[in-house]
Scaffold this active site. Structure first.
Site, short mmCIF file in Angstrom:
data_model
loop_
_atom_site.label_atom_id
_atom_site.label_comp_id
_atom_site.label_asym_id
_atom_site.label_seq_id
_atom_site.Cartn_x
_atom_site.Cartn_y
_atom_site.Cartn_z
CE LYS A 227 -3.99 -1.82 2.77
NZ LYS A 227 -4.84 -1.63 1.89
NE ARG B 113 -10.98 -10.05 -1.41
CZ ARG B 113 -11.49 -8.81 -1.98
NH1 ARG B 113 -11.82 -9.39 -3.63
NH2 ARG B 113 -11.59 -7.78 -1.86
N1 BES Z 1 -7.81 -3.81 4.77
C1 BES Z 1 -8.26 -3.35 3.53
C2 BES Z 1 -9.66 -2.63 3.20
C3 BES Z 1 -9.60 -1.22 4.02
C4 BES Z 1 -9.42 -0.09 3.31
C5 BES Z 1 -10.03 -1.32 5.57
C6 BES Z 1 -9.80 1.00 3.92
C7 BES Z 1 -10.16 -0.13 6.15
C8 BES Z 1 -10.02 1.13 5.40
C9 BES Z 1 -8.12 -4.59 2.36
O1 BES Z 1 -7.40 -5.34 2.78
C10 BES Z 1 -7.83 -3.95 1.11
O2 BES Z 1 -6.81 -3.71 0.97
N2 BES Z 1 -8.44 -4.26 0.22
C11 BES Z 1 -8.51 -3.78 -1.21
C12 BES Z 1 -8.92 -4.86 -2.12
C13 BES Z 1 -8.51 -4.61 -3.43
C14 BES Z 1 -7.03 -5.03 -3.54
C15 BES Z 1 -9.02 -5.57 -4.26
C16 BES Z 1 -8.90 -2.47 -1.24
O3 BES Z 1 -10.10 -2.11 -0.83
O4 BES Z 1 -8.31 -1.61 -1.86
MN MN Z 2 -5.48 -5.54 2.27
#
Ligand code: BES
Ligand code: MN
Ligand code: ZN
Length: 484
Positions: free
Chosen positions: A264, A338
Site C-alpha cells: 500500500k 478474503r
Molecule cells: N484492509 C483493506 C480494506 C480497508 C480499506 C479497510 C480502508 C479499512 C479502510 C483490505 O485488505 C484491502 O486492502 N482491500 C483492497 C482490495 C483490493 C486490492 C481488491 C482495497 O480495498 O483496495
Molecule cells: Mn489489504
C-alpha cells in the site's frame, strides 16, 4: 470511564446536585416524568431565556429551584422532535459527557424514555484510550438516572445493566483496534481469547502446524510474509440446557495490513492497525457472552495474522488452496482479508451452524459507497439478513444491503485456479466482489457478510467516542444474539 446508575428521586431532595434534561427544537423538554408539570414549564421558560434552541449537540445551563433546592440544570439538545429516536438521546448523552467531563463530578439525568440509549451515550461518550498515555483524570465520575417509583426503578436498573454490558464489549473492541499493531500479535489476541474460557466458554487456538493439517492454505499463504506466527482462534459458548440453535460469528483479524508485496502507499497504511476490527468485535462479544446468556450455541472464530512483505511472503501469481479444497489465484496480496476469511468461514461451516455472520474491514470500496456511518451487508439468505438488519436498527448501527450480483461471478474466475482474489474488471463493485468471493466458502449455509471498513475506525471525534476504533458492529451482534 464513568459509571451510570439509578438514583431514587428522594435522593435529589437531599442535596442541590446538578440535573440534566433533554430538549427538542420545538422548545419542549423530553419526557422527564419525574419533573412536576409546573417545574417543567418554569424550566422550559428559563432555558428559552438562556437561548437554548434544542439543537443536536447544544448544551445550555440555567439556575433554578427544583426538588426543593436551588440547583444547576443542564439542558441538552435532541434536535427536531420528529424523527428523534434512541440515537438522538444516545448522542445527546454523549455530548453532555464531553461538555462536563472536565467540570462536574456527577450529574443526575431526568429522563424517562430511551433509557438504555441514554445510559449507553453517557458511557460511550466517556471512553478514552489510555493504554499508552493517561491524560488528566476526568472530573466526572458518575451519572445517575433518576427514577420516581418502583416500576421505573426496574426499568432504569435494566437499562443501566444492559448498557454497561454492551459498552464494556464495545470498549474492548475500541481498545484492541487502537492498540499499536506490533503490540497486538496474533498470539496475543489468541491469549486474550483464552482468558475468556470458563463459564460456558471454551477456546481452541489453531496454530500454524495444525492449520496446515486442516488444509488452511489461504490463511497460511497470507501469514507467510510475517515472522509472527498466525493464529486461527475458535471460541465456543454453550448455553446451559439444550440450546438447539448454533450460530457462528467470524472476524477478519489482520493485525496490520501493509498490503504485502502489493504494498500500500504510506498514507493508506496509516490506519491499517484497524484491520483486525472484525476479530475485535468477535472477541468483544465473547468477553461478555457468559453474562449475555444467549439461548444458542455460539462459535466465535477469527483469523489473526499480519499481512507483510517479509522474505517468504506470498506473491502475486501464487495459487493457494483453502480448507474446502477450492484453489485461489492471488493477483493482489492486498486482497488478503478474503483469503484469511475463506478458511475461517470453512471452519465455521464445518460446525454446521444455522447462521454465519462475518465481520471484516474488507474493502476500501465500501467506504466510497457508504461512507463512515453505514456498513455494507451482503447475504445468501434473506431471512437471516432480515434479522441482522433488525438487530442493527435496534442498535442504531446502520447497515445497507449490497446485492451479490450473479453476473459478476465471472470476474473472479481464475485462469490457472478456480478463483481469483480480485476482480478482472478493475474499479467496479469492489465490495460486492469481496462478498461473492466469501460466499464460495460458507458451504451453502445461511450467511451474512458485514463490510465494516468504513465504520470500524473514525477519523474524527464524535459524541459517543473519540477518533480511532469505534467498536463497530459489536452492539448489533449482541442485539442479534440476545434475540436468538
Ligand atoms: N484492509 C483493506 C480494506 C480497508 C480499506 C479497510 C480502508 C479499512 C479502510 C483490505 O485488505 C484491502 O486492502 N482491500 C483492497 C482490495 C483490493 C486490492 C481488491 C482495497 O480495498 O483496495
Ligand atoms: Mn489489504
Ligand atoms: Zn486488509
Amino acid at each position: 470511564m464513568i459509571t451510570v446508575k439509578p438514583l431514587p428521586l428522594k435522593a435529589l431532595h437531599a442535596d442541590g446536585r446538578d440535573v440534566v434534561v433533554f430538549g427538542y427544537e420545538d422548545g419542549t423538554l423530553a419526557g422527564a416524568k419525574v419533573l412536576p408539570g409546573a417545574a417543567k414549564a418554569a424550566l422550559a421558560q428559563k432555558l428559552k431565556g438562556e437561548g437554548f434552541k434544542g439543537k443536536a449537540k447544544e448544551i445550555a445551563r440555567a439556575e433554578l429551584e427544583i426538588f426543593g433546592k436551588s440547583r444547576r440544570v443542564y439542558a441538552v439538545g435532541l434536535g427536531p422532535r420528529k424523527g428523534a429516536g434512541a440515537e438522538a438521546f444516545r448522542r445527546a448523552a454523549g455530548s453532555l459527557v464531553g461538555a462536563l467531563r472536565a467540570k462536574r463530578e456527577r450529574v443526575a439525568v431526568l429522563c424517562s424514555e430511551n433509557l438504555q440509549a441514554v445510559a449507553e451515550g453517557l458511557l460511550l461518550g466517556s471512553y478514552k484510550y489510555e493504554e499508552y498515555k493517561k491524560g488528566d483524570a476526568d472530573v466526572l465520575k458518575e451519572a445517575q438516572i433518576v427514577f420516581a417509583d418502583a416500576g421505573s426503578r426496574s426499568a432504569v436498573e435494566k437499562a443501566c445493566a444492559k448498557a454497561a454490558l454492551g459498552v464494556e464489549a464495545v470498549c474492548l473492541a475500541r481498545d484492541l483496534v487502537n492498540r499499536g499493531p506490533s503490540d497486538k500479535t496474533p498470539m496475543s489476541l489468541a491469549e486474550l481469547a483464552r482468558s475468556f474460557s470458563g463459564s460456558g466458554v471454551s477456546v481452541d487456538v489453531i496454530e500454524r502446524e495444525q492449520a496446515e493439517t486442516l488444509g488452511m492454505g489461504a490463511f497460511l499463504g497470507v501469514a507467510r510474509g510475517s515472522a509472527q506466527p498466525p493464529a486461527m482462534v475458535h471460541m465456543v459458548y454453550k448455553p446451559k440446557g439444550a440450546g438447539k440453535n448454533r450460530v457462528a460469528i467470524v472476524g477478519k483479524g489482520i493485525t496490520f495490513d501493509s498490503g504485502g508485496l502489493s504494498l500500500k502507499p504510506a498514507q493508506s497504511m496509516e490506519s491499517m492497525k484497524c484491520d483486525m476490527a472484525g476479530a475485535a468485535a468477535v472477541l468483544a462479544v465473547f468477553k461478555v457472552i457468559a453474562r449475555l446468556k444467549p439461548k444458542a450455541e455460539v462459535h466465535g472464530i477469527f483469523a489473526a495474522t499480519y499481512n507483510l512483505p517479509g522474505p517468504d511472503a506470498y506473491k502475486p501469481g501464487d495459487v493457494l488452496k483453502a480448507m474446502n479444497g477450492k484453489t485461489i489465484e492471488v493477483w493482489n496480496t492486498d486482497a488478503e482479508g478474503r483469503l484469511v476469511l475463506a478458511d475461517a468461514l470453512c471452519l465455521a461451516a464445518k460446525q454446521e451452524p444455522q447462521a454465519i455472520v462475518d465481520l471484516a474491514t474488507l474493502t476500501g470500496a465500501v467506504v466510497t459507497a457508504l461512507g463512515s456511518s453505514v456498513a455494507g451487508a451482503m447475504s445468501n439468505n434473506p431471512r437471516l439478513l432480515g434479522r441482522i438488519l433488525a438487530a442493527s436498527k435496534r442498535a442504531d448501527e446502520p447497515l445497507w444491503e449490497l446485492p451479490l450480483v450473479e453476473d459478476y461471478k465471472d470476474n473472479i474466475k481464475g485462469n490457472v485456479a478456480e478463483l481469483l482474489n480480485i476482480s478482472k474488471v478493475r474499479g467496479e463493485a469492489g465490495s460486492i466482489i469481496g462478498g461473492l468471493f466469501l460466499r464460495e466458502f460458507v458451504g451453502g449455509r445461511p450467511w451474512v457478510h458485514l463490510d465494516i471498513a468504513g465504520t470500524a475506525f473514525a477519523d474524527n471525534d464524535g459524541p459517543c467516542g473519540p477518533k480511532g476504533g469505534t467498536g463497530a458492529a459489536v452492539r448489533t451482534l449482541l442485539e442479534w444474539l440476545a434475540a436468538l
